[in-house]
Structures are given as structure tokens and as C-alpha cells.
Design a protein around this motif. Structure first.
Motif, short mmCIF file in Angstrom:
data_model
loop_
_atom_site.label_atom_id
_atom_site.label_comp_id
_atom_site.label_asym_id
_atom_site.label_seq_id
_atom_site.Cartn_x
_atom_site.Cartn_y
_atom_site.Cartn_z
N ALA A 1 0.76 -1.07 0.07
CA ALA A 1 0.07 -0.03 -0.04
C ALA A 1 1.05 1.14 0.14
O ALA A 1 1.93 1.32 -0.84
N CYS A 2 0.54 2.38 0.74
CA CYS A 2 1.30 3.50 0.80
C CYS A 2 2.71 3.55 1.42
O CYS A 2 3.33 4.27 1.01
N ILE B 1 19.55 15.74 10.47
CA ILE B 1 18.80 15.61 9.17
C ILE B 1 18.49 17.02 8.36
O ILE B 1 18.22 17.83 9.03
N ASN B 2 18.95 16.63 7.05
CA ASN B 2 18.67 18.32 6.28
C ASN B 2 17.31 18.10 5.84
O ASN B 2 16.77 19.36 5.65
N TRP B 3 16.68 17.07 5.55
CA TRP B 3 15.27 16.82 4.67
C TRP B 3 14.63 15.77 5.20
O TRP B 3 15.08 14.79 5.41
N PHE B 4 13.50 15.84 5.71
CA PHE B 4 12.42 15.13 6.07
C PHE B 4 11.19 14.90 5.06
O PHE B 4 10.71 15.70 4.70
N ILE B 5 11.28 13.59 4.33
CA ILE B 5 10.22 13.24 3.49
C ILE B 5 9.25 12.20 3.91
O ILE B 5 9.60 10.94 3.79
N PRO B 6 8.21 12.71 4.67
CA PRO B 6 7.14 11.46 5.05
C PRO B 6 6.35 11.34 3.93
O PRO B 6 5.98 11.98 2.85
N HIS B 7 5.51 10.31 4.11
CA HIS B 7 4.51 9.84 3.07
C HIS B 7 3.51 11.00 3.27
O HIS B 7 3.12 11.65 4.13
N GLN B 8 3.11 11.59 1.79
CA GLN B 8 2.24 12.75 1.71
C GLN B 8 0.89 12.25 1.66
O GLN B 8 0.16 12.32 0.69
N ALA B 9 0.32 12.08 2.91
CA ALA B 9 -1.30 11.71 3.32
C ALA B 9 -2.01 12.82 3.84
O ALA B 9 -3.23 12.97 3.18
N VAL C 1 1.91 17.43 -0.51
CA VAL C 1 0.57 16.78 -0.47
C VAL C 1 -0.58 17.84 -0.93
O VAL C 1 -1.72 17.57 -1.38
N ASP C 2 -0.13 19.26 -0.88
CA ASP C 2 -1.06 20.05 -1.34
C ASP C 2 -1.31 20.32 -2.70
O ASP C 2 -2.52 20.33 -3.28
N LYS C 3 -0.32 19.83 -3.51
CA LYS C 3 -0.34 19.82 -4.97
C LYS C 3 -0.73 18.49 -5.47
O LYS C 3 -1.30 18.27 -6.62
N HIS C 4 -0.25 17.28 -4.86
CA HIS C 4 -0.62 15.76 -5.43
C HIS C 4 -1.46 15.16 -4.94
O HIS C 4 -1.97 14.12 -5.43
N ALA C 5 -1.92 15.64 -3.65
CA ALA C 5 -2.68 14.75 -2.75
C ALA C 5 -1.93 13.63 -2.29
O ALA C 5 -0.78 13.39 -2.36
N ASN C 6 -2.61 12.55 -1.86
CA ASN C 6 -1.96 11.25 -1.38
C ASN C 6 -2.07 10.46 -2.61
O ASN C 6 -3.00 9.80 -3.16
N THR C 7 -0.58 10.18 -3.33
CA THR C 7 -0.55 9.09 -4.44
C THR C 7 -0.13 7.79 -4.10
O THR C 7 0.51 7.30 -4.78
N SER C 8 -0.11 7.62 -2.63
CA SER C 8 0.03 6.18 -2.22
C SER C 8 1.79 5.91 -2.47
O SER C 8 2.46 6.83 -1.96
#
Length: 324
Positions: free
Chosen positions: A117-118, A245-253, A276-283
Motif C-alpha cells: 500500500a502507501c 537531518i537536512n530534509w524529512f520526506i514523510p508519506h504525503q497523506a 500533499v497540497d499539489k499531489h494529494a495522496n498518491t500512495s
């Protein structure tokens, strides 16, 4: 010591952009009331990309892979393994990965799909890391590709506003310098009912509910909990302080999950990569899509330390700490 290094990234988004107002107007015809304010306040989503009927999961996967291969400078013929993380494959079998392998003419690559899944892309990244560090593969292509619009109930306001379509890819290669410093993946099947698509084929018929069903409150609570634990685990494994950490990329839910997780971990807002604002949740596509945005706009640079996380149905979750 062998590390798994990200040497190329790519992404693909469908042509059709659907704003919250567009979606609200369409849902109104179905007797469902929502608004841009309602969606933004609860999720942070302002728009999503929806794939046209002639665009399938493998097509999006191939397009993102082509970009990643060009970025890496590695030819498709030199890829040893292709992993496609997806919950929306083109068909039951052959795997979407095999279709991608054929379309890329990656003649020497083994190929398989991975379904978490995601969390799928983090699982794929961890799996690829194992292949590379064990010496079983040198160059690996991993892809997250989803056409979630196929499995949305457009009469369910609680889920249909959340998701979008798209694909993202990484090319990974063996390195003696740096790359993935640590990874962990986990699951808890006892929570399988809080986020699921229970429909299945049987004797030519679809049995069960063939759309996404979600207990939003349970997903929110458990996602924050397990992702915080997972982030601390990978940092401890690598002997890295989270503040470094320089960048944190969590799941965009959901923007609220992202912001709360950042606060619990002590990660400043300006270190969060948010799409998430532009793509929504793309799993499974959300992480590579977000990574590629931050790479192309110059935020992510060589030498940066990046924390990547996914969480999704199963219940599954995982993290990777990567030196770019």
C-alpha cells in the motif's frame, strides 16, 4: 562496505489537474457537499492529478523510469532488477514490473511487483538495498506508481477527496562511499481493517467492497505513533541525531500528520518536504514524487541527509535514512 546510493530520480503526473473547487462542483451533482475550505482544513490538499482513461499504472511507471534513467546516466540494459511498488497494477498478472521491463527494453533485469500500500516505496527501497548490499544486484530501478482514481468510491466524501494519481522512480547503484545508512520496515496485520480495499475477484465477479475504506481517526493516531518510532529507530541504527537531518520526506497523506510528526521529532518546518497540497495522496508514488520536486528545485543537494518514511494499509510502515 557496500552502500546503496540514489543516482537518479524521475516522476510523472497526468495532464488533468483537479482543484478542490472542481471536485466539489462535480460531487455536488452526486448530492455530496464539500468545499475547498473543508478539504484544505482537514488535509492540506488543494488539488490532485487524475489519470485519463487511456493512462494506466505501467505507462506512468515507464515515464517516471525514463526520467530517472536519464538522470542517472545508466542505460536500461544495465539494470539488474526492477521493483514496482503499486496497489493498482494493470492486471492480476503479469506483474506491472514485467510490463515496465519490456517497455524499457531492460533485457537483463529481473522484475516483480511489491504490494505494501502507501508504504510500498519504502519497502521497495529497503528490498533493493538488500539486493545491492548482498552483491546480488548492482543497479536497481524502483518505482512507485498508482492510479488510485480506479479504486475510489466517488460517493464517499471521506476518501475520494484524498487521493491522486502519479508515479516516481529511483535508480539505485552500489557505492563504496555513502547512500542508504539504515532502513527498517514493519507491519501489524491486526490493524488491517482501518485502511483497506476488500474487494476481490471470484469466478469472474467482484466480491466485497472494491473501493478504499478508511477509519480516518485510527489511521491518523497510529500513523503518527509508528512513524515517530520508526524515525527514531533508523536514526539510532545509523548513530545519527535527528537534528542533523537536512530534509524529512514523510508519506504525503495529510498535512496534519506531517506537521504533528515533525513536532514530535523536533524537525523544523523548513526541513519538511511537502507536496500533499499539489499531489494529494498518491500512495506508493508520494515519496519519489516529493523527492524529485525537492531535487529539481534545488533544495536536496549532494551530501544532504534525508529521512524518508511511508505508512499505509496492512498496517505497514517503514523508514530509510539516506546520504544523497
Amino acid at each position: 562496505m557496500i552502500y546503496t546510493r540514489i543516482v537518479g530520480s524521475g516522476s510523472f503526473l497526468p495532464r488533468t489537474v483537479v482543484s478542490n473547487n472542481d471536485l466539489a462542483n462535480d460531487l455536488l451533482y452526486r448530492g455530496i457537499h464539500t468545499s475547498d475550505d473543508w478539504i484544505v482544513q482537514r488535509t492540506g490538499i488543494k488539488q490532485r492529478y487524475l489519470a485519463e482513461s487511456d493512462i494506466d499504472t505501467s505507462y506512468m511507471a515507464v515515464e517516471s523510469a525514463k526520467m530517472a534513467l536519464i538522470d542517472s546516466g545508466i542505460d536500461a540494459s544495465d539494470i539488474d532488477l526492477i521493483i514496482v511498488a503499486t496497489s493498482t497494477p494493470d492486471c492480476i498478472f503479469p506483474s506491472t514490473a514485467c510490463i515496465v521491463q519490456s517497455k524499457l527494453n531492460a533485457k537483463h533485469a529481473a522484475a516483480f511487483d511489491l504490494q505494501a500500500a502507501c508504504s510500498g516505496f519504502v519497502y521497495a527501497l529497503s528490498t533493493a538495498d538488500s539486493f545491492i548490499c548482498s552483491g546480488k544486484a548492482k543497479n536497481v530501478l524502483i518505482i512507485g506508481s498508482e492510479k488510485f482514481s480506479r479504486i475510489l468510491d466517488w460517493n464517499d466524501r471521506s476518501t475520494c477527496v484524498l487521493f491522486g494519481d502519479g508515479a516516481g522512480a529511483f535508480v539505485l547503484t552500489a557505492s563504496s562511499d555513502y547512500g542508504i545508512l539504515s532502513s527498517c520496515i514493519s507491519s501489524d496485520g491486526s490493524m488491517s481493517d482501518i485502511l483497506s480495499v476488500s474487494g476481490h475477484f471470484e469466478n469472474g465477479n467482484i466480491n466485497g467492497y472494491p473501493f478504499i475504506k478508511m477509519d480516518g481517526q485510527s489511521v491518523f493516531k497510529n500513523a503518527v505513533r509508528v512513524l515517530e518510532e520508526s524515525a527514531r529507530e533508523v536514526c539510532d541504527k545509523a548513530c545519527v541525531d535527528i537534528k542533523d537531518i537536512n530534509w524529512f520526506i514523510p508519506h504525503q497523506a495529510n498535512i496534519r500528520i506531517i506537521k504533528m510528526l515533525g513536532r514530535r521529532l523536533g524537525v523544523e518546518d523548513d526541513k519538511l518536504v511537502i507536496t500533499v497540497d499539489k499531489h494529494a495522496n498518491t500512495s506508493s508514488a508520494s515519496i519519489p514524487l516529493a523527492f524529485n520536486v525537492a531535487k529539481l528545485d534545488g533544495r536536496i543537494k549532494n551530501g544532504d541527509l534525508v529521512l524518508i518514511q511511508g505508512v499505509g494499509g496492512g498496517f505497514t510502515w517503514g523508514s530509510s535514512l539516506v546520504r544523497i
